[in-house]
Scaffold this active site. Structure first.
Site, PDB file in Angstrom:
ATOM      1  N   HIS A 143       0.836  -1.199   0.000  1.00  0.00           N
ATOM      2  CA  HIS A 143       0.000   0.000   0.000  1.00  0.00           C
ATOM      3  C   HIS A 143       0.879   1.261   0.000  1.00  0.00           C
ATOM      4  O   HIS A 143       0.661   2.182  -0.801  1.00  0.00           O
ATOM      5  CB  HIS A 143      -0.922  -0.037   1.223  1.00  0.00           C
ATOM      6  CG  HIS A 143      -1.760   1.184   1.403  1.00  0.00           C
ATOM      7  ND1 HIS A 143      -3.141   1.167   1.323  1.00  0.00           N
ATOM      8  CD2 HIS A 143      -1.434   2.483   1.665  1.00  0.00           C
ATOM      9  CE1 HIS A 143      -3.596   2.397   1.514  1.00  0.00           C
ATOM     10  NE2 HIS A 143      -2.586   3.209   1.724  1.00  0.00           N
ATOM     11  N   GLU A 144       1.889   1.273   0.883  1.00  0.00           N
ATOM     12  CA  GLU A 144       2.758   2.454   0.990  1.00  0.00           C
ATOM     13  C   GLU A 144       3.644   2.594  -0.245  1.00  0.00           C
ATOM     14  O   GLU A 144       3.892   3.709  -0.716  1.00  0.00           O
ATOM     15  CB  GLU A 144       3.620   2.388   2.259  1.00  0.00           C
ATOM     16  CG  GLU A 144       2.852   2.255   3.582  1.00  0.00           C
ATOM     17  CD  GLU A 144       1.741   3.270   3.750  1.00  0.00           C
ATOM     18  OE1 GLU A 144       1.826   4.371   3.188  1.00  0.00           O
ATOM     19  OE2 GLU A 144       0.749   2.948   4.438  1.00  0.00           O
ATOM     20  N   HIS A 147       2.046   4.416  -2.931  1.00  0.00           N
ATOM     21  CA  HIS A 147       2.081   5.880  -2.776  1.00  0.00           C
ATOM     22  C   HIS A 147       3.335   6.468  -3.443  1.00  0.00           C
ATOM     23  O   HIS A 147       3.292   7.576  -3.975  1.00  0.00           O
ATOM     24  CB  HIS A 147       2.075   6.283  -1.299  1.00  0.00           C
ATOM     25  CG  HIS A 147       0.714   6.250  -0.650  1.00  0.00           C
ATOM     26  ND1 HIS A 147      -0.354   6.978  -1.125  1.00  0.00           N
ATOM     27  CD2 HIS A 147       0.261   5.604   0.448  1.00  0.00           C
ATOM     28  CE1 HIS A 147      -1.418   6.766  -0.341  1.00  0.00           C
ATOM     29  NE2 HIS A 147      -1.068   5.939   0.620  1.00  0.00           N
TER      30      HIS A 147
HETATM   31 NI    NI Z   1      -2.354   5.247   2.140  1.00  0.00          NI
END
Ligand code: NI
Length: 176
Positions: A143-144, A147
């Protein structure tokens, strides 16, 4: 004193572009950013944070899993700071589970992620490390990492209707 940083919301251009490699390991500015991000995480109900979320378009992410009201089942661990992470290996096996994001408040969705992953990264001081991550922690990493690539979890959905409101998610959680 570390500061609590403002979290950018989806739609801000910094969240939708590719972050740049970190070159100045150990630089005071970078150390301050990491301390501020750790403080911001401790002060929120997030389990991870990527630098673009606080307006710094650099390849830095923190995994800080611990049980909290947003993620009651999260395993407890010491925060893991990763600079310039690179995915070395990812399991063919995918798992779907619920995700949310401090930059996408009030929405949750089930997102497919690799169950296990092997990552190379640099520590805050610039040391080269490798780590094997599994399950929820591997999910936080992916998830990170997204980003850093300018993606939010909603970009991983095949149908935008798969995202539900936080309130509906809490009801669902209470039922199971
Ligand atoms: Ni996030």
């Amino acid at each position: 004193m570390p500061r609590r940083l403002d979290i950018l919301r989806r739609g801000h251009p910094t969240l939708h572009g590719r972050a740049q490699e970190v070159a100045d390991y150990g630089a005071p500015q970078l150390t301050e950013l990491i301390e501020d991000m750790l403080h911001t995480l401790a002060d929120s109900q997030g389990v991870g944070l990527a630098a673009p979320q606080v307006g710094a378009p650099v390849r830095l992410l923190i995994i800080a899993s611990r049980p909290n009201p947003r993620y009651p089942g999260a395993p407890a661990m010491s925060p893991l700071v990763m600079l310039n992470p690179v995915v070395l290996e990812a399991s063919a096996e995918l798992e779907s589970d619920w995700e949310g994001c401090l930059s996408v408040p009030d929405l949750r969705a089930q997102v497919p992620r690799h169950r296990a992953i092997r990552v190379a990264y640099r520590t805050a001081a610039g040391h080269a490390e490798e780590i094997h991550l599994e399950g929820f922690v591997a999910r936080i990493f992916q998830h990170e990492f997204d980003h850093l690539e300018g993606l939010v979890f909603l970009d991983r959905l095949t149908d935008p209707d798969q995202a539900i409101q936080e309130e509906a998610y809490r009801r669902l959680l209470a039922e199971t």
